[in-house]
Design an enzyme around this catalytic site. Sequence first.
Site, PDB file in Angstrom:
ATOM      1  N   LYS A 219       0.818  -1.210   0.000  1.00 29.84           N
ATOM      2  CA  LYS A 219       0.000   0.000   0.000  1.00 29.84           C
ATOM      3  C   LYS A 219       0.854   1.264   0.000  1.00 29.84           C
ATOM      4  O   LYS A 219       0.399   2.324  -0.440  1.00 29.84           O
ATOM      5  CB  LYS A 219      -0.934  -0.008   1.216  1.00 29.84           C
TER       6      LYS A 219
ATOM      7  N   ASP B   3     -10.236  -2.209   0.374  1.00 33.95           N
ATOM      8  CA  ASP B   3     -10.113  -1.095   1.320  1.00 33.95           C
ATOM      9  C   ASP B   3     -10.407   0.252   0.675  1.00 33.95           C
ATOM     10  O   ASP B   3      -9.725   1.254   0.934  1.00 33.95           O
ATOM     11  CB  ASP B   3      -8.724  -1.108   1.971  1.00 33.95           C
TER      12      ASP B   3
ATOM     13  N   TYR C  81     -14.252  -8.346  -0.161  1.00 39.43           N
ATOM     14  CA  TYR C  81     -13.425  -9.530  -0.394  1.00 39.43           C
ATOM     15  C   TYR C  81     -13.585 -10.558   0.716  1.00 39.43           C
ATOM     16  O   TYR C  81     -12.774 -11.482   0.840  1.00 39.43           O
ATOM     17  CB  TYR C  81     -11.961  -9.112  -0.519  1.00 39.43           C
TER      18      TYR C  81
ATOM     19  N   ASN D   4      -4.836 -13.469   5.189  1.00 38.15           N
ATOM     20  CA  ASN D   4      -4.287 -12.401   6.030  1.00 38.15           C
ATOM     21  C   ASN D   4      -3.655 -12.947   7.300  1.00 38.15           C
ATOM     22  O   ASN D   4      -3.996 -12.568   8.428  1.00 38.15           O
ATOM     23  CB  ASN D   4      -5.369 -11.367   6.339  1.00 38.15           C
TER      24      ASN D   4
ATOM     25  N   ASP E   7      -0.139  -5.648   9.942  1.00 36.87           N
ATOM     26  CA  ASP E   7      -0.190  -4.209   9.721  1.00 36.87           C
ATOM     27  C   ASP E   7      -1.349  -3.619  10.536  1.00 36.87           C
ATOM     28  O   ASP E   7      -2.080  -4.329  11.229  1.00 36.87           O
ATOM     29  CB  ASP E   7      -0.311  -3.873   8.233  1.00 36.87           C
TER      30      ASP E   7
END
Length: 354
Positions: A41, A118, A153, A217, A222
């Site tokens: 990102k 996101d 998602y 994930n 993060d």
Amino acid sequence: MTPELGIIEGRFGRPWSWAERTAVMATLGRSGYRFYHYGPKADRHLRRDWREEHPVDQAEAMAAFSAECRRRGVRFGIALTPMGATHPFGSGERADIARRLAALDAIGIDDLAILFDDLRGDMPELAQEQAALVNYCAERTGATRVYFCPTYYSDDPVLDRVFGERPPAYLAQLGRRLDPAIRVYWTGEEVCAREIGVGHLERVAGELGRPVCLWDNYPVNDGSRMSRFLHLRAFTGRPAAIGARLSGHAINPAMQPLLTCIPALTLVRSYREGTAYAYGEAFLDAAREIAGEDLAAMLRDDLPALQDVGLDRLGERREALRARYAGVEHPAAAEVVRWLDGVDLVTDDEVRTQ
């Protein structure tokens, strides 16, 4: 059945260096990982400033990494998030996308991933517009595989709370409109799924008209909360039986590159051993491979403190742990020290602005 395993570097926070990236790719490539999708990102040229091409030095670094991936039998992909390009998806947006795809092709990619994770999703005709954009990319890229991450998602209702309520029949509409060859990323019943089951995957595949590529994930850490913990334990909750229901299984890595390889190696073993898999033994064997006998024993002993207690509640033990790992000359120990020093903490501002 072991699905094709890969890495989706799609997290917030400090991006790895190219040397760290290469070390992870080489280590996991030797163990059976077969693709690497680059899309941190923090790389603004893939997200907020996606219309701008990478500076020459960055493009050259990506091209060199791509070549190294191929040399090791690993597919290299780049993940692009064309923010603001779907509403409208007009001639200007199409021209910008075509130009960026040509630049990515020049770098050398086997895979192209288009990510809409996101981002706000409460927009009209969301599935229709996203599918049109992704199909357009698939027609123009030189990549031989195209992946897509939808805005929604996961089944997790947190996505609806943060990004707006998902449109009715969103997945089914995507399934009807997307080219059948396009692979769809999916995280499971939750954004950070504790368990992923056959029944859930079969239901989602039925809606999309294709098996999903799992965006797992774990061990990612993060975000302002998760970055306060080291995710080191072996994979659990991913029974080998799900392999036959997947088009691939990619892990989103942690901030710590070498430590990421410990749980990553256990995923290979979980699929290979099936019901014979023992996660404690798998962790220790993987830790030994990455960190050596003595450091692996230290990590095993301190696992509850590092993964369960976390940085904010270590108290006086934090300095003791720092002294313990600072006394070990190994890059994995240095990653623990860096975490204990708070260097890799991710802020809410980073998440909002990356």
